[in-house]
Design an enzyme around this catalytic site. Structure first.
Site, PDB file in Angstrom:
ATOM      1  N   ALA A  32      27.900 -60.952  78.600  1.00 30.05           N
ATOM      2  CA  ALA A  32      26.231 -60.334  78.843  1.00 30.05           C
ATOM      3  C   ALA A  32      25.466 -60.991  77.759  1.00 30.05           C
ATOM      4  O   ALA A  32      24.854 -60.653  76.790  1.00 30.05           O
ATOM      5  CB  ALA A  32      26.438 -58.824  78.259  1.00 30.05           C
ATOM      6  N   HIS A  34      22.499 -63.234  75.905  1.00 33.13           N
ATOM      7  CA  HIS A  34      21.002 -63.021  75.681  1.00 33.13           C
ATOM      8  C   HIS A  34      20.732 -64.167  74.847  1.00 33.13           C
ATOM      9  O   HIS A  34      21.519 -65.072  74.428  1.00 33.13           O
ATOM     10  CB  HIS A  34      20.775 -61.697  75.230  1.00 33.13           C
ATOM     11  CG  HIS A  34      21.576 -61.460  74.060  1.00 33.13           C
ATOM     12  ND1 HIS A  34      21.518 -62.088  72.759  1.00 33.13           N
ATOM     13  CD2 HIS A  34      22.415 -60.347  73.759  1.00 33.13           C
ATOM     14  CE1 HIS A  34      22.392 -61.464  71.823  1.00 33.13           C
ATOM     15  NE2 HIS A  34      23.018 -60.730  72.524  1.00 33.13           N
ATOM     16  N   HIS A  37      22.706 -65.182  71.379  1.00 37.12           N
ATOM     17  CA  HIS A  37      23.754 -65.984  71.864  1.00 37.12           C
ATOM     18  C   HIS A  37      23.527 -67.538  72.080  1.00 37.12           C
ATOM     19  O   HIS A  37      23.975 -68.485  71.608  1.00 37.12           O
ATOM     20  CB  HIS A  37      24.742 -65.723  73.156  1.00 37.12           C
ATOM     21  CG  HIS A  37      25.322 -64.346  72.962  1.00 37.12           C
ATOM     22  ND1 HIS A  37      24.782 -63.075  73.804  1.00 37.12           N
ATOM     23  CD2 HIS A  37      26.475 -63.769  72.139  1.00 37.12           C
ATOM     24  CE1 HIS A  37      25.622 -62.306  73.510  1.00 37.12           C
ATOM     25  NE2 HIS A  37      26.676 -62.537  72.427  1.00 37.12           N
ATOM     26  N   GLY A 149      26.107 -64.691  64.770  1.00 38.37           N
ATOM     27  CA  GLY A 149      24.794 -64.251  64.449  1.00 38.37           C
ATOM     28  C   GLY A 149      24.935 -63.149  63.321  1.00 38.37           C
ATOM     29  O   GLY A 149      25.824 -62.266  62.948  1.00 38.37           O
ATOM     30  N   SER A 189      23.730 -57.169  73.496  1.00 36.57           N
ATOM     31  CA  SER A 189      24.022 -56.927  74.908  1.00 36.57           C
ATOM     32  C   SER A 189      24.014 -55.539  75.127  1.00 36.57           C
ATOM     33  O   SER A 189      23.688 -55.326  76.332  1.00 36.57           O
ATOM     34  CB  SER A 189      25.395 -57.413  74.999  1.00 36.57           C
ATOM     35  OG  SER A 189      25.720 -58.430  74.834  1.00 36.57           O
ATOM     36  N   ARG A 190      23.961 -54.496  74.160  1.00 34.22           N
ATOM     37  CA  ARG A 190      23.783 -53.158  74.283  1.00 34.22           C
ATOM     38  C   ARG A 190      22.311 -52.905  74.889  1.00 34.22           C
ATOM     39  O   ARG A 190      22.066 -51.874  75.314  1.00 34.22           O
ATOM     40  CB  ARG A 190      24.179 -52.423  73.158  1.00 34.22           C
ATOM     41  CG  ARG A 190      25.707 -52.353  72.979  1.00 34.22           C
ATOM     42  CD  ARG A 190      26.067 -51.211  71.956  1.00 34.22           C
ATOM     43  NE  ARG A 190      27.486 -51.181  72.185  1.00 34.22           N
ATOM     44  CZ  ARG A 190      28.446 -52.168  71.316  1.00 34.22           C
ATOM     45  NH1 ARG A 190      28.042 -53.128  70.721  1.00 34.22           N
ATOM     46  NH2 ARG A 190      29.705 -51.912  71.410  1.00 34.22           N
TER      47      ARG A 190
END
Ligand code: PAF
Length: 281
Positions: A32, A34, A37, A149, A189-190
């Site tokens: 997932a 974004h 990442h 991160g 991702s959430r």
């Protein structure tokens, strides 16, 4: 980009690359993907590393199995993003590849205080699962540098401690700044699961962190904390914590402490989505 699914294949590939003098940079993910990442991949590429990204949705770090079921999966799109970022290798293993001998958490690492405080207090076993999977992935990939991160501040500390406990001189752990949306919301991702009205409110977490930072010289943290909690509640969040901690060991601080390197951290839920963020003071 080379996509490898078998442990033995990636091990062989990396051994060949190392023999050819390449340095290996590793970005572990659960997919997932974004821009956060991708910023880690960009940093890895800019550091002239052979960039290796993994996508593995690790079941053992989800203390709440519903959270695992709802975790977004978008492997095709992830592959496109990685290709565009110039990632060299994607490791896409099955659970059987990662945990050939089973995934019993009881035999994993002990991070002591670090796994009981803040995130650890409400997510029992979470960091043991993170430690377990990262140790396994490091053993497979054997990178020179690991890119993480800052958004997952406590996770970064746990993984640094893991590397220390593994007793190796490598990998070097490089922590990259949090990537944010225009309103300050930390990329996660959430975030994909936020409804439009929830998304419109979610930048408030970062605004709270900025206000905690701005008031460090003259403010009283009890008051600032209460203001943040009230603001979050008014916007429909359920606050789990608004905290100050020593940035080096996560010892909680009750007040602004000028001579101590400090991180402010927030965890709050909106609907059934739990968001976390932090800022260094
Ligand atoms: O931050 C994540 O995505 C995961 O916790 C990690 C480090 C990839 C381990 O599964």
């Amino acid at each position: 980009m080379v996509i490898l699914k078998q442990t033995k294949d990636i091990q062989n590939f990396i051994a060949q690359q190392k023999a050819a003098g390449k340095r290996i940079g590793f970005i572990p993910t659960m997919g997932a993907l974004h821009s956060g990442h991708i910023s880690l991949v960009n940093k890895c590429v800019a550091d002239n590393m052979l960039s290796v990204c993994s996508i593995f949705l690790n079941p053992t770090q989800f203390n709440d199995k519903k959270d695992l079921e709802k975790y977004p999966v978008s492997t095709e799109k992830d592959i496109e993003l990685l290709l565009r970022a110039g990632c060299d290798v994607l490791f896409l293993p099955s659970a059987a590849e990662v945990y050939p001998g089973g995934s019993d958490l009881a035999t994993t690492f002990d991070f002591g205080y670090l796994e009981t405080v803040l995130e650890g207090a409400t997510r029992p076993g979470h960091f043991k699962g993170v430690g377990q999977v990262v140790a396994r992935l490091l053993d497979i990939v054997k990178p020179h540098t690991l890119y993480l991160g800052q958004k997952d501040y406590q996770q970064c500390m746990v993984i640094k401690e893991l590397v220390h406990q593994l007793g190796n001189s490598s990998p070097v752990v490089t922590i990259c700044p949090t990537t944010r949306e225009a309103d300050g919301l930390a990329m996660s991702s959430r975030n994909r699961r936020l409804t439009t009205p929830q998304r419109a409110l979610a930048g408030i977490i970062y605004q709270c962190l900025v206000s905690i930072q701005a008031k460090q010289d003259n403010g009283n943290f009890d008051i600032v904390k209460k203001e943040c909690e009230e603001l979050l509640t008014a916007k429909g969040f359920v606050t789990e914590y608004v905290a100050l901690a020593n940035a080096n060991d996560l010892t909680l601080l009750q007040q602004y402490t000028p001579d101590t390197p400090t991180v402010a951290l927030i965890a709050a839920r909106i609907g059934d989505i739990r968001l976390i963020d932090n800022i260094l003071l």
